[in-house]
Design an enzyme around this catalytic site. Structure first.
Site, PDB file in Angstrom:
ATOM      1  CB  SER A  99      10.234  -8.413   2.703  1.00 40.31           C
ATOM      2  OG  SER A  99      10.399  -7.067   2.919  1.00 40.31           O
ATOM      3  CG  PHE A 137       0.832  -7.356  -3.645  1.00 36.23           C
ATOM      4  CD1 PHE A 137      -0.505  -7.696  -3.470  1.00 36.23           C
ATOM      5  CD2 PHE A 137       1.190  -6.010  -3.585  1.00 36.23           C
ATOM      6  CE1 PHE A 137      -1.474  -6.709  -3.253  1.00 36.23           C
ATOM      7  CE2 PHE A 137       0.231  -5.019  -3.372  1.00 36.23           C
ATOM      8  CZ  PHE A 137      -1.107  -5.379  -3.207  1.00 36.23           C
ATOM      9  CG  ASN A 143       6.055   6.033 -15.741  1.00 36.49           C
ATOM     10  OD1 ASN A 143       7.160   6.441 -15.368  1.00 36.49           O
ATOM     11  ND2 ASN A 143       5.841   5.592 -16.965  1.00 36.49           N
ATOM     12  N   GLY A 246      -6.753  -2.810   0.690  1.00 40.54           N
ATOM     13  CA  GLY A 246      -7.197  -3.682   1.786  1.00 40.54           C
ATOM     14  C   GLY A 246      -6.098  -4.675   2.170  1.00 40.54           C
ATOM     15  NE  ARG A 252       0.087   0.895   3.509  1.00 36.18           N
ATOM     16  CZ  ARG A 252      -0.735   1.708   2.851  1.00 36.18           C
ATOM     17  NH1 ARG A 252      -1.888   2.080   3.391  1.00 36.18           N
ATOM     18  NH2 ARG A 252      -0.403   2.162   1.659  1.00 36.18           N
ATOM     19  N   GLY A 349      33.587   2.175  15.115  1.00 36.11           N
ATOM     20  CA  GLY A 349      33.965   1.554  13.842  1.00 36.11           C
ATOM     21  C   GLY A 349      33.337   0.176  13.670  1.00 36.11           C
ATOM     22  CD  GLU A 372       3.377  -3.367   2.529  1.00 39.44           C
ATOM     23  OE1 GLU A 372       2.224  -2.904   2.492  1.00 39.44           O
ATOM     24  OE2 GLU A 372       3.666  -4.556   2.447  1.00 39.44           O
TER      25      GLU A 372
END
Ligand code: TGC
Ligand code: FAD
Length: 393
Positions: A99, A137, A143, A246, A252, A349, A372
């Protein structure tokens, strides 16, 4: 306790034969870095929910920041297969570390390179390439997640600078980033990109805590309270949602390769375990039910590797469409999550412990399937591409 990384890369369809010597050298350098520097420490950092900042310099040295940015700006000047392989190897270590590399290269360096002017490129790119300067970024808002066009972060003209107000959330690297590429609306309601620097008055980056996923990655908010941003920090060469989208095409694409790296690690771990773990007086790998899991994992991994390789060729030729990238991101992450879940079960386990990387990958991938563009959003992008009907509006 430091862990030994025994990873052996699965290559069922001899895809190595499609790589150049340079691709293999790049991959070997990153794999070596991950084995020596990431795998031994990453579990402890994830358990402590701490980002291993000391890795930044090394990530810069192996070319993980901006591999496709031209060398004159400090980038790697490599093709998209090399970029993909770097992301695959880094995420094989941990999705959170990938990431950081994705954000730095695809979401910070790329927009400055693609949409910035020469002064902005020269000021920021060389330092970002080495990791001396780190970026984040800011697109998502409290929202507005899947629908970034509704963003409310905005700025007003004030002479030689603009005044920025609003807030972004779920921002990778924000707690320690030196700069943020922020997407905000101008007075005409048009989306523009701005480079906001740490230290500008009214700009804060509170950290987000209590994550069960990407625990070794730092996530936070970006809060703008009447921040004065010099006009020279506005990216001049793009306007509208196609600017941030872009950048997302670049990131991605990297995730499509990265998630397969996580899947490969889960498969390799489960395969080794299946040969060593004895139950009912025989290795569990001898039981048909365990073989089914492994056979399905390697089949899906091989399909995803092939898709990524072909997409990389198209991307290097500048022919990959955004919808093709969406399909690969979605497919790779689904493959990886399914592999992680199956591999986790195969370890019984032990699979839930930090002795093995699988549970960490599994939890990380719950973020990767969401950021993404969510799994649903990418499906709808494919749906729109094949039918011509837009299900978003
Ligand atoms: P829509 O009306 O379809 O498009 C608006 C304008 O954008 C253009 N466009 C693209 N351009 C480049 N690449 C793409 N992939 C593009 N998709 C669309 C489009 O042609 C149009 O241009 P123009 O010139 O006509 O204005 O936009 P919409 O509002 O309907 O939204 C479409 C939708 C839902 C697909 C899009 O908004 C979307 O992808 N939503 C998901 C949001 C998302 O992915 N957010 C990610 C935030 S960043 C992040 O998660 C980083 S995690 C990093 C890490 O830690 O690794
Ligand atoms: P929502 O958009 O509220 O979606 C909720 C659910 O509704 C999802 O299942 C979604 O698929 C579904 N949904 C939404 N719209 C539709 C529709 N039209 N049809 C069908 N279903 C729909 N953002 C950044 O800008 N920068 C970053 O660096 C960054 N890093 C991140 C790091 C982490 C760890 C996480 C978890 C997120 C990060 N994000 C970042 C944000 C990420 O991109 C968003 O979380 C993502 O785009 C989804 O937005 P949301 O969380 O608001 O979910």
């Amino acid at each position: 306790m430091a862990k030994t990384d025994l990873f052996e890369s699965p290559d069922y369809y001899f895809l190595d034969e499609l790589l150049t010597d340079e691709h293999k050298l790049v991959r070997a350098a990153v794999r070596d870095f991950v084995k020596k520097e990431v795998s031994p420490i990453i579990e402890d950092y994830a358990q402590r929910a701490e980002f291993p900042k000391h890795l930044l310099k090394g990530l810069g040295e192996i070319g993980a920041f901006g591999p496709t940015i031209p060398a004159q700006y400090g980038g790697g000047g490599m093709d998209y297969i090399a970029y993909g392989l770097i992301m695959q190897e880094v995420e094989r270590g941990d999705s959170g570390i990938r990431s950081t590399a994705s954000v730095q290269g695809s979401l910070v360096m790329y927009p400055i390179y693609a949409y910035g002017n020469e002064a902005q490129r020269n000021k920021y790119l060389p330092k970002l390439a080495t990791g001396e300067m780190m970026g984040c970024f800011g697109l998502t808002e409290p929202n507005h997640g899947s629908n970034p066009s509704g963003m409310t972060t905005h700025y007003k003209d004030a002479g030689d600078h603009v005044i920025l107000n609003g807030a972004k959330m779920w921002i990778s690297n924000s707690p320690f980033a030196d700069i943020a590429v922020v997407w905000a609306k101008n007075e005409e309601g048009k989306i523009k990109g701005l480079i906001v620097e740490r230290g500008m008055e009214g700009f804060t980056t509170p950290e987000t805590h209590n994550k069960w996923s990407l625990r070794a990655s730092a996530t936070g908010e970006l809060v703008f309270d009447n921040v004065k941003v010099p006009k020279e920090n506005i990216l001049p060469n793009v306007e509208g949602l196609k600017g941030p989208l872009g950048c997302l095409n670049q990131a991605r694409y990297g995730i499509a390769w990265g998630a397969v790296g996580a899947a490969m690690d889960c498969y390799d771990t489960a395969l080794r375990y299946s040969k060593e773990r004895i139950q009912f007086d025989r290795p569990i790998g001898g039981f048909q039910l365990q073989q089914k899991k492994l056979a399905e994992m390697i089949t899906e991994i091989t399909k995803a590797q092939l898709m990524n390789w072909r997409l990389g060729v198209l991307k290097s030729e500048d022919r990959a469409t955004a919808a093709q990238i969406s399909m690969a991101k979605r497919n790779s992450v689904e493959t990886a999550i399914n592999c992680a879940r199956e591999a986790r079960q195969m370890l019984g386990g032990m699979g839930i412990t930090g002795e093995y990387p699988i549970m960490r990958h599994m939890m990380n991938l719950e973020s990767v399937v969401t950021y993404e563009g969510t799994h649903d959003i990418h499906l709808l992008i494919t749906g729109m591409d094949v039918t011509g009907f837009n299900a978003f509006k």
